[in-house]
Design an enzyme around this catalytic site. Structure first.
Site, short mmCIF file in Angstrom:
data_model
loop_
_atom_site.label_atom_id
_atom_site.label_comp_id
_atom_site.label_asym_id
_atom_site.label_seq_id
_atom_site.Cartn_x
_atom_site.Cartn_y
_atom_site.Cartn_z
CD GLU A 2 47.41 18.51 -14.86
OE1 GLU A 2 47.56 18.57 -16.09
OE2 GLU A 2 47.72 17.53 -14.17
NE ARG B 221 51.90 25.34 -25.50
CZ ARG B 221 51.24 24.90 -24.44
NH1 ARG B 221 50.00 24.51 -24.53
NH2 ARG B 221 51.83 24.83 -23.27
CE LYS C 78 51.09 23.70 -16.42
NZ LYS C 78 49.81 23.41 -15.88
P1 ATP Z 1 51.90 23.19 -20.02
O1 ATP Z 1 52.40 22.31 -21.08
O2 ATP Z 1 52.76 24.37 -19.77
O3 ATP Z 1 51.54 22.44 -18.78
P2 ATP Z 1 49.13 23.23 -20.45
O4 ATP Z 1 48.37 23.69 -21.62
O5 ATP Z 1 49.13 21.81 -20.13
O6 ATP Z 1 50.56 23.81 -20.58
P3 ATP Z 1 47.38 24.08 -18.38
O7 ATP Z 1 47.71 24.33 -16.99
O8 ATP Z 1 46.52 22.95 -18.70
O9 ATP Z 1 48.74 24.02 -19.16
O10 ATP Z 1 46.83 25.41 -19.08
C1 ATP Z 1 45.83 26.27 -18.61
C2 ATP Z 1 45.43 27.15 -19.77
O11 ATP Z 1 46.52 27.93 -20.22
C3 ATP Z 1 44.96 26.33 -20.95
O12 ATP Z 1 43.80 26.91 -21.50
C4 ATP Z 1 46.11 26.40 -21.91
O13 ATP Z 1 45.67 26.28 -23.23
C5 ATP Z 1 46.69 27.77 -21.61
N1 ATP Z 1 48.11 27.82 -21.95
C6 ATP Z 1 49.09 27.02 -21.50
N2 ATP Z 1 50.26 27.32 -22.07
C7 ATP Z 1 50.02 28.36 -22.92
C8 ATP Z 1 50.83 29.12 -23.82
N3 ATP Z 1 52.13 28.89 -23.96
N4 ATP Z 1 50.23 30.09 -24.53
C9 ATP Z 1 48.92 30.35 -24.39
N5 ATP Z 1 48.11 29.68 -23.57
C10 ATP Z 1 48.64 28.68 -22.84
MG MG Z 2 48.79 20.40 -18.94
#
Ligand code: ATP
Ligand code: MG
Length: 663
Positions: free
Chosen positions: A38, A287, A297
């Site tokens: 995102e 994760r 984020k």
């Molecule tokens: P954040 O909380 O950092 O925003 P998110 O999962 O909401 O993380 P997205 O931008 O939606 O972030 O993630 C894009 C992809 O990266 C998703 O498939 C998510 O599962 C993966 N991802 C995000 N953070 C991690 C992590 N710490 N380890 C492994 N994969 C991750």
């Molecule tokens: Mg997110």
């Protein structure tokens, strides 16, 4: 009642033979994954792991030949307030920098019309309804669902025990007719309602044990323009509504996400079944978390607002921060390969990342001599001379550079002490010290507030050869970095756990002038250059983006960031910067020794056969073991080489002895 995680075996997840057939025909041997961030912040190292998985590791594990691999880079952009053009651009930059080549780049928002048509189909099928409950009422309704399930599981009557939360269960909008819902939905889209006044909800299953089946929201009202799709909309789809439809629409075969989405599988498949769309296979993995930092984020944004200088601050675990810190794309990808894919919780030591940096830099970073806090040394009995210094002492054939030795030169404060000390081999009164590359030895006459005085001697064997910078040295700024947090796993009170000393600046540092041309800010493409050096005996340093130096004119500033120390126990450089550290010639750090002792002690608690499965040194590295518990296959399932097994057997014998001794 179904278990919350039962989605794994859901019948809904199965495609009909027709859907399966159609998908096969369309994909024609191609296997497709996607990486769907995102654009609501910058990518971090957790995303690097996800990219590594979706662009590479997943295919390797599945045995997909290189020519059949495809990965879609999708902006999952359904939340206009949190998203921005800046983030959209940064995501692409980071992905490119890491070297991944998507099959195509898509935006969920490009499918807004299609998604709305899906919503309409759902309404027509009686599977979605416009709901006017306030968000607090929806909360109460969900709570009520949970309590009712609890009562049922105890064999009690939910109507008597829990009731309907004042008419909220099952909720008065669930049974609105299709025609009425279509009318309300069209009004929603046209802006008849205020933000929060109503939403489109999926009519799922309020009796499911999985709360994510309790009529999730499909669309909400937001009066915000969209950073990619532009203005003109006031309804936006939710993650749950969008994600599965886009996966299916883009013909994704494997939809890989992190474990917190496990309970979202059920709604994922529910929606695709209701729309009679192709169901990709869904996999979850843990994760990535790294010690002494945060990877979310939302939290990173707070750090940007309050603590650090920006998303690309060298202390940040963002891709751009790590890049600025001197980590190469190659190093980050190697780290992600190493961490691999697991479903276990995944808190990785910073040391592991740093070790990859050392490996990546060892042969790449040219050597030079630098001092962080210069102390002047005046040496009698020697003249100026021009020295040839190898660029890479371990590979002299790679070239050399000139360094001028001057009788007055500078050494680092860590290599100077006012009192003689038998554990310290640097400059202290009466000490015999070697001067690196100059091929001279000196005896120290005095150490005073103005510096060191010494004279050249012919006899004796110095215990250390100290690095130095001559009078022509370039002044530079060196920023040394420690951990961003004071605790390995920042808690919910994480903001109070920020390390106030995560950056130590050496504003008067010096470096030998041979680096001048390589540090030229005009010649540097900040995104790709990553010019790094090994300051001999200190560590690895990268030229920071703040550098304004112009070679040849002698103008501007050179700024270096510390990447990592040379040895593991030197990794805590920021602490050393405040003068607490050991002298250059001193013995290895007490902390590291204590850590070693602690590890040895902890190992004594591990039964012989479980040594390689349980001890942190090896845990997670192997997938198969023989009867004695000695690994036979690595974590990817590849058989270990004989030499590897031999080494492990030695460790096994060592552990056996230690355990026998303990008895
Ligand atoms: P954040 O909380 O950092 O925003 P998110 O999962 O909401 O993380 P997205 O931008 O939606 O972030 O993630 C894009 C992809 O990266 C998703 O498939 C998510 O599962 C993966 N991802 C995000 N953070 C991690 C992590 N710490 N380890 C492994 N994969 C991750
Ligand atoms: Mg997110």
């Amino acid at each position: 009642m179904t278990d919350a995680l039962a989605a794994r075996d859901l019948e809904w997840a199965l495609n009909t033979p027709e859907l399966e057939e159609e998908h096969k025909k369309i994909n024609a041997g191609i296997v497709r994954t996607r990486f769907p961030p995102e654009p609501n912040g910058y990518l971090h190292i957790g995303h690097a792991k996800s990219m590594n998985m979706n662009f590479s590791l997943a295919f390797k594990k599945l045995g997909v030949p290189a020519e059949s691999r495809r990965t879609v880079f999708r902006y999952d952009d359904t939340n206009p307030e949190a998203e921005s053009k800046e983030y959209i651009d940064s995501l692409k930059k980071d992905l490119d920098w890491l070297g991944w080549k998507p099959e195509k780049t898509t935006f969920s928002s490009d499918n807004f019309d299609f998604l709305e048509s899906c919503a309409e189909r759902l309404i027509k099928a009686g599977k979605a309804y416009v709901c006017f409950l306030a968000s607090s009422e929806v909360e109460a309704q969900r709570e009520c669902c949970k309590k009712r399930l609890n009562a049922i599981s105890k064999g009690l009557d939910p109507d008597k025990e829990v009731g309907d939360a004042g008419g909220l269960y099952p909720g008065r909008y669930r049974d609105t007719g299709v025609e009425e819902n279509l009318k309300l939905w069209n009004r929603m889209k046209k802006g008849f309602y205020k933000q929060g006044e109503c939403s489109l909800r999926m009519k799922m299953d309020l009796t499911s044990a999985n709360p994510n089946m309790h009529d999730l929201m499909a669309y909400r009202i937001k009066y915000s323009a969209h950073p990619h799709a532009g203005p003109g909309r006031c309804v936006y789809p939710s993650y749950d509504f969008t994600h599965c439809i886009c996966d299916s629409f883009e013909r994704i075969d494997y939809s890989i996400c992190t474990l917190e989405f496990e309970t979202r599988r059920e709604p994922y498949f529910w929606l695709l079944k209701e729309l009679d769309m192709y169901r990709p296979k869904v996999y979850e993995m843990s994760r990535l978390n790294i010690e002494y930092t945060v990877l979310s984020k939302r939290r990173l944004l707070k750090l940007v607002e309050k603590t650090v200088r920006g998303w690309d601050d060298p202390r940040m675990p963002t891709i751009s921060g790590l890049r600025r810190r001197g980590y190469t794309a190659e190093c980050l990808n190697a780290f992600c390969d190493d961490v691999g894919a697991t479903r276990n919780s995944n808190l990785v030591e910073v040391g592991r990342l740093q070790q990859h940096a050392r490996v990546a830099l060892a042969d790449k970073a040219r050597r030079c001599m630098g001092v962080l806090t210069p102390v002047k040394v005046v040496c009698k009995g020697v003249a100026k001379s021009m020295l040839k210094v190898p660029d890479y002492p371990q590979a002299p054939e790679m070239g050399e550079h000139d360094v001028e030795f001057t009788p007055t030169f500078y050494v680092d404060k860590r290599d100077v002490r006012a009192e003689a000390d038998s554990n310290f081999f640097g400059f202290a009164p009466g000490h015999l010290v070697g001067i690196k590359y100059a091929n001279i030895k000196v005896v120290v006459d005095s150490v005073g507030p103005d510096g060191v005085e010494c004279h050249v001697v012919e006899e004796g064997k110095p215990k250390s050869y100290v690095t130095w910078v001559g009078e022509g040295g370039l002044r530079c700024e060196v920023r040394e970095y420690g951990n961003l947090f004071t605790v390995p796993e920042p808690s919910s009170d994480w903001e109070s756990e920020v390390n106030p000393d995560s950056e130590v600046v050496f504003a008067q540092a010096m470096v030998d002038p041979s680096v001048s041309e390589l540090c030229d800010s005009k010649g540097l493409d900040k995104w790709t250059s990553n010019v790094s050096f090994q300051f001999e005996r200190i560590g690895y340093f990268v030229v920071d983006d703040d550098t304004t130096w112009v070679h040849g004119q002698g103008k501007g500033n050179i700024v270096f960031n510390s990447i990592v120390g040379l040895k593991e126990d030197k990794a805590k450089l920021a602490g050393e910067g405040k003068g607490k550290g050991k002298g250059g010639g001193g013995k290895s750090s007490g902390d590291a020794q204590r850590a070693k002792q602690a590890a040895a002690k902890a190992r004594l608690e591990i039964p012989l056969k479980e040594l390689f499965a349980k001890d942190p040194e090896w845990k997670g590295l192997y997938s198969k073991y023989d009867d004695d518990g000695i690994p036979t296959h690595d974590k990817e399932g590849e058989e270990l080489k004989k030499s590897q097994v031999k080494k492990l057997k030695k460790e096994y014998e060592k552990h056996k002895k230690a355990l026998d001794k303990k008895k």
